[in-house]
Scaffold this motif. Structure first.
Motif, PDB file in Angstrom:
ATOM      1  N   GLN A 203       0.842  -1.108   0.423  1.00  0.00           N
ATOM      2  CA  GLN A 203      -0.099   0.037  -0.051  1.00  0.00           C
ATOM      3  C   GLN A 203       0.910   0.902  -0.515  1.00  0.00           C
ATOM      4  N   ASP A 204       2.255   0.986   0.860  1.00  0.00           N
ATOM      5  CA  ASP A 204       2.619   2.794   1.028  1.00  0.00           C
ATOM      6  C   ASP A 204       4.110   1.656   0.659  1.00  0.00           C
ATOM      7  N   CYS A 205       5.540   2.156   0.730  1.00  0.00           N
ATOM      8  CA  CYS A 205       6.462   1.644   0.838  1.00  0.00           C
ATOM      9  C   CYS A 205       7.357   2.556   2.502  1.00  0.00           C
ATOM     10  N   GLY A 206       7.453   1.491   3.475  1.00  0.00           N
ATOM     11  CA  GLY A 206       7.744   1.848   4.759  1.00  0.00           C
ATOM     12  C   GLY A 206       9.250   2.177   5.133  1.00  0.00           C
ATOM     13  N   VAL A 207       9.528   3.016   4.229  1.00  0.00           N
ATOM     14  CA  VAL A 207      10.731   3.796   4.013  1.00  0.00           C
ATOM     15  C   VAL A 207      10.532   5.232   3.682  1.00  0.00           C
ATOM     16  N   CYS A 208       9.746   5.176   2.024  1.00  0.00           N
ATOM     17  CA  CYS A 208       9.570   7.098   1.977  1.00  0.00           C
ATOM     18  C   CYS A 208       8.087   6.926   2.532  1.00  0.00           C
ATOM     19  N   LEU A 209       7.703   6.573   2.431  1.00  0.00           N
ATOM     20  CA  LEU A 209       5.717   6.095   3.043  1.00  0.00           C
ATOM     21  C   LEU A 209       4.799   6.100   1.531  1.00  0.00           C
ATOM     22  N   ARG A 210       6.360   6.651   0.468  1.00  0.00           N
ATOM     23  CA  ARG A 210       4.949   6.674  -1.220  1.00  0.00           C
ATOM     24  C   ARG A 210       4.176   5.656  -1.082  1.00  0.00           C
ATOM     25  N   ALA A 211       2.655   5.940  -1.613  1.00  0.00           N
ATOM     26  CA  ALA A 211       2.304   4.721  -2.608  1.00  0.00           C
ATOM     27  C   ALA A 211       3.171   4.314  -3.913  1.00  0.00           C
ATOM     28  N   PRO A 212       3.201   3.305  -4.452  1.00  0.00           N
ATOM     29  CA  PRO A 212       3.024   2.909  -5.499  1.00  0.00           C
ATOM     30  C   PRO A 212       3.368   3.504  -6.697  1.00  0.00           C
ATOM     31  N   ILE A 213       3.981   3.767  -8.122  1.00  0.00           N
ATOM     32  CA  ILE A 213       3.192   4.223  -8.466  1.00  0.00           C
ATOM     33  C   ILE A 213       3.835   3.738  -9.752  1.00  0.00           C
ATOM     34  N   VAL A 214       3.043   3.500 -11.258  1.00  0.00           N
ATOM     35  CA  VAL A 214       3.628   3.085 -12.574  1.00  0.00           C
ATOM     36  C   VAL A 214       5.497   3.538 -12.529  1.00  0.00           C
ATOM     37  N   GLY A 215       6.081   2.427 -12.705  1.00  0.00           N
ATOM     38  CA  GLY A 215       7.174   2.965 -13.700  1.00  0.00           C
ATOM     39  C   GLY A 215       8.121   2.397 -12.341  1.00  0.00           C
ATOM     40  N   ASP A 216       7.671   1.831 -11.038  1.00  0.00           N
ATOM     41  CA  ASP A 216       8.546   2.150  -9.538  1.00  0.00           C
ATOM     42  C   ASP A 216       8.587   0.362 -10.126  1.00  0.00           C
ATOM     43  N   GLN A 217       9.983  -0.019  -9.067  1.00  0.00           N
ATOM     44  CA  GLN A 217      10.503  -0.951  -8.535  1.00  0.00           C
ATOM     45  C   GLN A 217      10.381  -1.226  -7.118  1.00  0.00           C
ATOM     46  N   ILE A 218       9.665  -2.684  -6.890  1.00  0.00           N
ATOM     47  CA  ILE A 218       9.590  -2.842  -5.335  1.00  0.00           C
ATOM     48  C   ILE A 218       9.863  -4.828  -4.816  1.00  0.00           C
ATOM     49  N   SER A 219      10.456  -4.386  -4.001  1.00  0.00           N
ATOM     50  CA  SER A 219      11.877  -6.008  -3.985  1.00  0.00           C
ATOM     51  C   SER A 219      10.960  -6.318  -2.161  1.00  0.00           C
ATOM     52  N   VAL A 220      10.774  -7.683  -2.472  1.00  0.00           N
ATOM     53  CA  VAL A 220       9.648  -8.116  -0.871  1.00  0.00           C
ATOM     54  C   VAL A 220      11.065  -9.133  -0.687  1.00  0.00           C
ATOM     55  N   LEU A 221      11.327  -8.815   0.989  1.00  0.00           N
ATOM     56  CA  LEU A 221      12.469  -8.591   1.339  1.00  0.00           C
ATOM     57  C   LEU A 221      12.088 -10.735   1.889  1.00  0.00           C
ATOM     58  N   PRO A 222      13.423 -11.243   1.079  1.00  0.00           N
ATOM     59  CA  PRO A 222      12.945 -13.230   1.889  1.00  0.00           C
ATOM     60  C   PRO A 222      12.905 -13.603   2.932  1.00  0.00           C
ATOM     61  N   CYS A 224      11.210 -11.503   5.008  1.00  0.00           N
ATOM     62  CA  CYS A 224      10.163 -11.384   6.307  1.00  0.00           C
ATOM     63  C   CYS A 224       9.175 -11.075   5.472  1.00  0.00           C
ATOM     64  N   GLY A 225       9.068 -11.182   4.271  1.00  0.00           N
ATOM     65  CA  GLY A 225       7.828 -11.098   2.709  1.00  0.00           C
ATOM     66  C   GLY A 225       7.497 -10.015   2.975  1.00  0.00           C
ATOM     67  N   HIS A 226       8.274  -9.065   3.942  1.00  0.00           N
ATOM     68  CA  HIS A 226       7.876  -7.879   3.810  1.00  0.00           C
ATOM     69  C   HIS A 226       8.324  -6.812   1.603  1.00  0.00           C
ATOM     70  N   ALA A 227       7.033  -6.061   2.162  1.00  0.00           N
ATOM     71  CA  ALA A 227       8.193  -5.747   0.937  1.00  0.00           C
ATOM     72  C   ALA A 227       7.927  -4.141   0.397  1.00  0.00           C
ATOM     73  N   LEU A 228       9.048  -3.413  -0.269  1.00  0.00           N
ATOM     74  CA  LEU A 228       8.976  -2.261   0.159  1.00  0.00           C
ATOM     75  C   LEU A 228       9.554  -1.370  -1.523  1.00  0.00           C
ATOM     76  N   HIS A 229      10.465   0.161  -2.203  1.00  0.00           N
ATOM     77  CA  HIS A 229      10.736   0.482  -3.157  1.00  0.00           C
ATOM     78  C   HIS A 229      11.966  -0.009  -3.270  1.00  0.00           C
ATOM     79  N   SER A 230      12.482  -0.787  -4.113  1.00  0.00           N
ATOM     80  CA  SER A 230      13.446  -1.906  -4.077  1.00  0.00           C
ATOM     81  C   SER A 230      14.653  -1.055  -3.696  1.00  0.00           C
ATOM     82  N   HIS A 231      15.128   0.588  -4.127  1.00  0.00           N
ATOM     83  CA  HIS A 231      15.617   1.445  -3.644  1.00  0.00           C
ATOM     84  C   HIS A 231      15.732   2.335  -2.082  1.00  0.00           C
ATOM     85  N   CYS A 232      14.915   1.920  -1.949  1.00  0.00           N
ATOM     86  CA  CYS A 232      14.660   2.113  -0.248  1.00  0.00           C
ATOM     87  C   CYS A 232      14.898   0.819   0.361  1.00  0.00           C
ATOM     88  N   ILE A 233      14.686  -0.348   0.025  1.00  0.00           N
ATOM     89  CA  ILE A 233      15.193  -1.367   1.203  1.00  0.00           C
ATOM     90  C   ILE A 233      17.062  -1.436   0.808  1.00  0.00           C
TER      91      ILE A 233
END
Length: 273
Positions: A203-222, A224-233
């Motif tokens: 729903q939003d990135c736990g680091v930058c607190l922004r919601a995802p938009i088209v073009g973002d890259q998202i990564s899931v930490l293996p 714990c399973g939490h998803a964040l912006h790739s560059h943020c994590i």
């Protein structure tokens, strides 16, 4: 030269011989081989509908490739291996990347064939690349700014095993051993092609607190399973090796980190770059 393979983005580039590159970097001359020095100088631009372009930042990276004479295939492979990871971060299409690579090699071979440079063991090539986010008709400036491709929204260059980065952030606070570097490099990144797809991942990135938009890259930490912006994590893990949401230690299986990584390529990268 230009590439416009994806709506809302343009890529313009030109090549030049830049003998100053020889003086700016440390590199290795391999006996019996010619050394090609590539400096990619990227400017990130927002092209607005009012005709006023806004520069959003820049970065540079450098790589060297040493090959025998008449080994164009090896030169193309080496350049593609070195450049394609970053060009994918710029959201260039596979077709545009292949064209960019071939244009670079065609220019390089033309310069190499110059009788005036035949005796030189180095071929220094400057590549000036403009990565343009293009504001669309009916699109407000705010949303266009949100989707601008710029260095701050990319994986830091110094994460890559090649260590090509020059101007993409400060040195990491955690020393990057080979295995951790490969883990960060190989951490799966999903490009958001559709807003619903992005919101389904987070729903939003736990680091930058922004919601995802088209073009973002998202990564899931293996771990714990939490998803964040790739560059943020990645940037968060460089400061502290824990999930910024649940604070659990981020662990990784070294064998899994290398699962999609060819050690032969890594050995080559330490020679090429």
């Amino acid at each position: 030269m230009s590439a416009t393979g994806r709506a809302g983005y343009e890529y313009n580039y030109e090549f030049s011989v830049d003998d100053e590159i020889v003086l700016r970097y440390n590199y290795t001359l391999v006996p019996g081989k010619k050394t090609f020095l590539f400096e990619i100088r990227t400017i990130f631009i927002l092209k607005k509908t009012d005709g006023v372009d806004e520069i959003m930042g820049s970065e540079r990276c450098f790589a060297e490739i040493s090959v025998n004479d008449e080994q164009e295939a090896q030169l193309l492979f080496g350049f593609n291996w070195l450049a394609s990871y970053r060009l994918k971060e710029y959201w260039m299409t596979e077709e545009d990347i292949a064209r960019f690579d071939q244009d670079a090699i065609d220019f390089t071979k033309k310069i190499e064939a110059d009788p005036g440079r035949a005796h030189r063991r180095t071929v220094p090539i400057g590549i000036d690349l403009k990565v343009c986010t293009v504001q669309q008709e009916g699109e407000e400036v705010g949303p266009a700014l949100e989707r601008v491709i710029r260095a701050e929204k990319l994986i830091p260059l110094y994460v890559y095993p090649l260590q090509m980065g020059l101007e993409n952030g400060p040195p990491p606070l955690i020393p990057l051993g080979d295995m951790f570097r490969v883990f960060l490099w190989e951490l799966e990144r999903t490009r958001v092609e559709d807003l619903n797809q992005g919101l389904a991942m987070m729903q939003d990135c736990g680091v930058c607190l922004r919601a995802p938009i088209v073009g973002d890259q998202i990564s899931v930490l293996p771990s714990c399973g939490h998803a964040l912006h790739s560059h943020c994590i990645v940037r968060s893990l460089l400061e502290k090796r824990e999930c910024p949401l649940c604070h659990s230690l981020v662990t990784f299986d070294p064998m899994a980190a290398y699962a999609n990584f060819d050690p032969a390529d890594y050995e080559m990268s330490k020679t090429l770059a």
